[in-house]
Design an enzyme around this catalytic site. Structure first.
Site, PDB file in Angstrom:
ATOM      1  N   MET A   1    -176.894  39.679 -11.978  1.00  0.00           N
ATOM      2  CA  MET A   1    -176.819  38.264 -12.352  1.00  0.00           C
ATOM      3  C   MET A   1    -175.359  37.874 -12.566  1.00  0.00           C
ATOM      4  O   MET A   1    -174.599  38.643 -13.139  1.00  0.00           O
ATOM      5  CB  MET A   1    -177.589  38.046 -13.660  1.00  0.00           C
ATOM      6  CG  MET A   1    -177.388  36.667 -14.263  1.00  0.00           C
ATOM      7  SD  MET A   1    -178.398  36.409 -15.746  1.00  0.00           S
ATOM      8  CE  MET A   1    -177.381  37.196 -16.991  1.00  0.00           C
TER       9      MET A   1
ATOM     10  N   ASP B   1    -173.213  33.678 -12.876  1.00  0.00           N
ATOM     11  CA  ASP B   1    -173.236  32.376 -13.575  1.00  0.00           C
ATOM     12  C   ASP B   1    -174.608  31.839 -14.004  1.00  0.00           C
ATOM     13  O   ASP B   1    -175.551  31.825 -13.205  1.00  0.00           O
ATOM     14  CB  ASP B   1    -172.681  31.270 -12.669  1.00  0.00           C
ATOM     15  CG  ASP B   1    -171.421  31.645 -11.960  1.00  0.00           C
ATOM     16  OD1 ASP B   1    -170.943  32.762 -12.132  1.00  0.00           O
ATOM     17  OD2 ASP B   1    -170.915  30.797 -11.217  1.00  0.00           O
TER      18      ASP B   1
ATOM     19  N   GLN C   1    -177.284  32.804 -11.088  1.00  0.00           N
ATOM     20  CA  GLN C   1    -176.913  33.437  -9.831  1.00  0.00           C
ATOM     21  C   GLN C   1    -177.529  34.836  -9.813  1.00  0.00           C
ATOM     22  O   GLN C   1    -177.279  35.648 -10.713  1.00  0.00           O
ATOM     23  CB  GLN C   1    -175.384  33.532  -9.734  1.00  0.00           C
ATOM     24  CG  GLN C   1    -174.712  32.192  -9.512  1.00  0.00           C
ATOM     25  CD  GLN C   1    -174.941  31.707  -8.097  1.00  0.00           C
ATOM     26  OE1 GLN C   1    -174.280  32.146  -7.168  1.00  0.00           O
ATOM     27  NE2 GLN C   1    -175.875  30.778  -7.922  1.00  0.00           N
TER      28      GLN C   1
ATOM     29  N   SER D   1    -173.714  28.308  -7.367  1.00  0.00           N
ATOM     30  CA  SER D   1    -173.954  27.634  -8.648  1.00  0.00           C
ATOM     31  C   SER D   1    -174.144  26.124  -8.501  1.00  0.00           C
ATOM     32  O   SER D   1    -173.699  25.515  -7.536  1.00  0.00           O
ATOM     33  CB  SER D   1    -172.795  27.908  -9.595  1.00  0.00           C
ATOM     34  OG  SER D   1    -172.844  29.263  -9.962  1.00  0.00           O
TER      35      SER D   1
ATOM     36  N   GLU E   1    -163.509  26.859 -10.930  1.00  0.00           N
ATOM     37  CA  GLU E   1    -164.938  26.982 -10.632  1.00  0.00           C
ATOM     38  C   GLU E   1    -165.756  26.355 -11.762  1.00  0.00           C
ATOM     39  O   GLU E   1    -165.254  26.094 -12.852  1.00  0.00           O
ATOM     40  CB  GLU E   1    -165.315  28.463 -10.509  1.00  0.00           C
ATOM     41  CG  GLU E   1    -164.527  29.196  -9.428  1.00  0.00           C
ATOM     42  CD  GLU E   1    -164.953  30.655  -9.251  1.00  0.00           C
ATOM     43  OE1 GLU E   1    -165.078  31.078  -8.103  1.00  0.00           O
ATOM     44  OE2 GLU E   1    -165.157  31.369 -10.249  1.00  0.00           O
TER      45      GLU E   1
HETATM   46  C1  FRU Z   1    -168.280  31.765 -10.385  1.00  0.00           C
HETATM   47  C2  FRU Z   1    -168.710  31.699  -8.936  1.00  0.00           C
HETATM   48  C3  FRU Z   1    -169.007  30.270  -8.543  1.00  0.00           C
HETATM   49  C4  FRU Z   1    -169.948  30.440  -7.393  1.00  0.00           C
HETATM   50  C5  FRU Z   1    -170.745  31.637  -7.818  1.00  0.00           C
HETATM   51  C6  FRU Z   1    -171.175  32.522  -6.691  1.00  0.00           C
HETATM   52  O1  FRU Z   1    -168.490  32.993 -10.986  1.00  0.00           O
HETATM   53  O2  FRU Z   1    -167.707  32.261  -8.119  1.00  0.00           O
HETATM   54  O3  FRU Z   1    -167.866  29.504  -8.249  1.00  0.00           O
HETATM   55  O4  FRU Z   1    -170.754  29.327  -7.182  1.00  0.00           O
HETATM   56  O5  FRU Z   1    -169.925  32.381  -8.697  1.00  0.00           O
HETATM   57  O6  FRU Z   1    -172.045  33.505  -7.127  1.00  0.00           O
END
Ligand code: FRU
Length: 559
Positions: free
Chosen positions: A149, A151, A167, A208, A325
């Site tokens: 896992m 974000d 994620q 995300s 991000e």
């Molecule tokens: C942040 C990130 C986000 C992206 C996701 C991919 O940790 O890099 O920017 O959407 O993780 O898993």
């Protein structure tokens, strides 16, 4: 009679076992390919894939009746099986299924076809054992049931239920194959694992994003539909392709359908992701904040589908050590006053003063079109304000639609410096406890506070130490592992030192000591210790340090 039944039963199970294995065939092909065939008549629930964390990713094309269904990357075991992941067969029932795997093995110096991969360990099964096998798994923090896992995504509250998406890689305990996993909770302490909410499609994997409850049905999916915006991401040899897609739920966020008109927002840059939207009562429209390279882009929309770019923020302000991000933008009350201010959250990786990933924030005003900081000097020459000064606080975003005007936030409790290497395997990564965001003012400066959610009060999960001046608090175990909290009232700093706290050698960046500035004298230090994390709150949220620890046994002694 009994004997007969017994014999018959035995015979049946033998037959079943034999036929079950005959339903799967592995064909080793030329070069570094193999086909794993599962017959259309096969009834098992899962194909169990043996994984070795350190093996290279095999690229697997999932083909049903000659049609490509999806592509997944799996670290198929070569030398030893670290653990298994289940590949669900339900949706392919009645079809000839072929998993065509490219193993990424340089065969020139390894010899015979397929000898190098543990293909014999691939098996069919009706069960998958997801029971915990990890001493480091937290007791009251959110974790995935198994596998990787990162974000927290799309968090929202509706009808007494907190929804947390995240994620998720269902095929291993390292980053890859991004899906949105899903969990729910009614108390923010106990989390229920729900089925995967969004799985990769032809537009890409699911990075995300955010969710909102569309009370008035502005998007056209009905009043009260839950709308998700996420990044569709594809890695190509010439760089990443990222654009934004929409999905909607008409059952309160339990299941989602993807919108046929995807993608809904594109841009001509590679890093364009992590859409975070919210209803802005001031302009009676939706706003969206996106990370775009090393800045944020702000949009508005009447219907969550057509987005108009309003402004950009941040190119010359704050920290720029890495990519921006996971943004967030919210109006927060200033404690002890009638004032509110807007706070823009920008997660950044790398760039943290103590290395790797962290969450910076900016305080200012937002009129629905443009975000302006109060005092530019605070963010000039690379200076940044950090929400948390521990090493494991990243991708922090808030829940949408929270009750009582609250802005509860969750951070992923890890750091990209070593997230893939932390010493757990059956699952990897947990989330922080939920903290309610607020602002407090010292002199002319506003600071972002993160207070443990009220749900944790009286739950017996924490200890509060009353503070009258400088002090040192040692957290330890019988084996002598030690994490140290040091409050220095003269220097006005709060420090967390985990350099002598159990396992640290999996990464040279792990054994750290980080120090936070303290803006007002501390009167209390509140500490949440779980099996592999320590969250320290000065004055119940004015200064926070969130850190992972991997001690030989839990840190039960506090002195
Ligand atoms: C942040 C990130 C986000 C992206 C996701 C991919 O940790 O890099 O920017 O959407 O993780 O898993």
């Amino acid at each position: 009679m009994t004997t007969k039944t017994l014999t018959f039963g035995l015979l049946l199970s033998t037959l079943f076992a034999t036929s079950a294995s005959a339903q799967m065939k592995i064909e080793r092909l030329a070069h570094d390919n193999c086909n794993i065939r599962v017959a259309a008549s096969e009834q098992s629930k899962y194909l169990l894939l043996p994984i070795e964390d350190k093996a290279p990713e095999a690229n697997i094309r999932v083909i049903a009746n000659n049609d490509l269904q999806r592509t997944i990357n799996v670290r198929l075991a070569q030398n030893k099986v670290d653990y298994y992941v289940p590949f669900l067969l339900d949706e392919f029932r009645g079809k000839e299924l072929v998993l065509s795997a490219t193993l990424n093995i340089d065969r020139s110096n390894r010899g015979g076809v397929g000898a190098d991969v543990r293909l014999k360990d691939i098996r069919l099964s009706d069960t998958f054992d997801s029971s915990n096998k990890e001493k480091f798994r937290p007791a009251f923090h959110h974790t995935p049931e198994y596998a990787w896992m990162n974000d927290p995504n799309g968090m929202f509250y509706l009808d007494g239920v907190w929804h947390l998406f995240y994620q998720y890689n269902p095929y291993g305990s390292m980053w890859g194959n991004m899906n949105w996993g899903h969990s729910t909770s009614t108390d923010l302490i106990n989390w229920k694992h729900e089925p995967i909410a969004l799985a990769p499609d032809a537009h890409g994997t699911i990075f995300s994003g955010s969710c909102v409850v569309d009370k008035d049905g502005t998007a056209g999916f009905g009043k009260g539909a839950v709308i998700a915006l996420y990044t569709s991401a594809t890695a190509t040899p010439r760089g990443d392709i990222q654009f934004q897609s929409l999905a909607y739920s008409t059952d309160g966020g339990h299941t989602f359908k993807k919108y046929e008109g995807n993608p809904i927002l594109t841009a001509d840059i590679a890093d364009f992701r992590d859409p975070n939207m919210f209803w802005n009562e001031d302009i009676k429209a939706w706003n969206l904040i996106m990370s775009a390279g090393q800045e944020m882009r702000i949009y508005s929309s009447p219907n969550l589908k057509d987005w108009h770019e309003e402004s950009r923020f941040g190119l010359n302000l704050g920290c720029h050590g890495g990519v921006w991000e996971c943004p967030d933008l919210m109006k927060l009350p200033v404690e002890g006053s009638k004032e509110s201010k807007w706070v823009l959250i920008g997660n950044i990786n790398p760039g943290f003063i103590f290395g790797g990933s962290a969450t910076q924030y900016f305080v200012g005003d937002f009129d629905g079109h443009k975000f302006t900081v109060d005092d530019e000097a605070r963010y000039q020459n690379g200076n940044a304000l950090w929400q948390d000064y521990g090493k494991d606080h990243y991708a922090t975003v808030s829940f949408s639609n929270a009750p009582d005007g609250r802005h509860p936030m969750i951070a992923w409790m890890s750091n990209w410096e070593y997230a893939n290497d932390v010493p757990t395997m059956q699952y990897r990564s947990s989330n922080s406890i939920v903290r309610d965001a607020y602002l407090y003012k010292v002199g002319k400066d506003y600071f972002l506070g993160s207070r443990p959610a009220p749900e944790y009060n009286n739950a017996g999960l924490d200890k509060t130490v009353k503070v009258k001046g400088s002090c040192t608090i040692k957290l330890s175990n019988a084996e002598g592992d030690e994490a140290v909290i040091i409050y220095d009232q003269k220097a006005m700093t709060l420090t967390f030192d985990r350099s002598k706290c159990g396992q640290t050698d999996f990464s040279q960046n792990f054994a750290t000591k980080t120090t936070a500035p303290v803006h007002r004298k501390l009167t209390s230090i509140r500490i949440f210790i779980d099996n592999s994390s320590v969250e320290v709150f000065g004055n119940n949220g004015e200064v926070v340090l969130t850190n992972l620890v991997f001690p030989k046994s839990p840190l039960t002694i506090m002195k």
